[in-house]
Scaffold this active site. Structure first.
Site, short mmCIF file in Angstrom:
data_model
loop_
_atom_site.label_atom_id
_atom_site.label_comp_id
_atom_site.label_asym_id
_atom_site.label_seq_id
_atom_site.Cartn_x
_atom_site.Cartn_y
_atom_site.Cartn_z
N CYS A 1 3.44 3.11 4.65
CA CYS A 1 2.91 3.46 5.97
C CYS A 1 1.71 2.59 6.35
CB CYS A 1 2.52 4.94 5.99
SG CYS A 1 2.53 5.66 7.66
N ASP B 1 -0.05 16.19 2.97
CA ASP B 1 -1.18 15.29 2.81
C ASP B 1 -2.42 16.13 2.56
OD1 ASP B 1 -2.66 12.98 2.72
OD2 ASP B 1 -2.35 12.43 4.82
#
Length: 216
Positions: A9, A137
């Site tokens: 990412c 996350d």
């Protein structure tokens, strides 16, 4: 163990996307949050996506963007996935799917130190709304991810997740195999853990991350 999916990412350069693809990653992430150190203009993102989208999935990361903007960028860039990382409401999933029925959705759920009750409730709401995947996350004050803060991996087994899920937060080539073994996610997502500086990926670190992820 099931094959792990690997997402690199915060890609900002074509050469980094090519490196992720060559290393064997399954997906790249392009960040459209203007306050992020890894923000990329949609026109530049389209060039990156066009270079690799025949061989890897391309996810767009959004934070509190209006539906119209998300759909416009998704169509312009050619996104295969839309990843919602802000304070969006679950109802957004149905609205997005009505306009982009072939684009998959990912919801980032930020895990806080005080326990899992809030996270579990949020996961359930997004699953009920029809989200295709969940990304876990670590919560960080004033940030929407990409901080490098890691989770307590073993404790994630306490969560009930009925859709495919990705692990993020503080992963790097040195710890990703341990993380996968501890909580067995469907995929892993890395940004800062394979960078020489924010938004600039390190080829060797990408290669090692992918190799270590697949070694479990």
């Amino acid at each position: 163990m099931k094959p792990i999916r690997i997402k690199i990412c915060g890609i900002t350069r074509v050469e980094d996307a090519n490196a992720a693809q060559a290393a064997g990653a399954d997906a790249i992430g392009l960040n459209f949050y203007e306050k992020s150190k890894r923000y990329i203009e949609p026109s530049a993102a389209a060039s990156i996506a066009n270079a690799v989208k025949t061989s890897v999935s391309v996810a767009g990361v959004f934070v509190n963007s209006p539906n119209e903007e998300v759909c416009e960028i998704a169509q312009q860039v050619g996104l295969s996935h839309i990843q919602l990382h802000g304070d969006e409401q679950p109802s957004m999933i149905g609205e997005l799917k009505a306009i982009l029925p072939d684009t998959l959705t990912i919801r980032a759920v930020r895990i806080r130190d005080e326990g899992f009750d809030q996270a579990q409730a949020e996961i359930a709401q997004w699953q009920d709304a029809g989200v295709d995947a969940i990304l876990l996350d670590a919560a960080s004050v004033g940030a929407f991810g990409g901080t490098g803060k890691r989770l307590d991996w073993k404790s994630l087994n306490l969560l009930k997740i009925d859709v495919p899920w990705l692990l993020a937060g503080g992963l790097n080539p040195e710890n990703v195999a341990e993380a996968i073994g501890a909580c067995q996610p469907d995929g892993v997502d890395v940004a800062s853990g394979v960078e020489s500086s924010p938004g600039i990926k390190d080829l060797k670190m990408i290669q090692n991350f992918v190799s270590e992820s697949k070694s479990v």
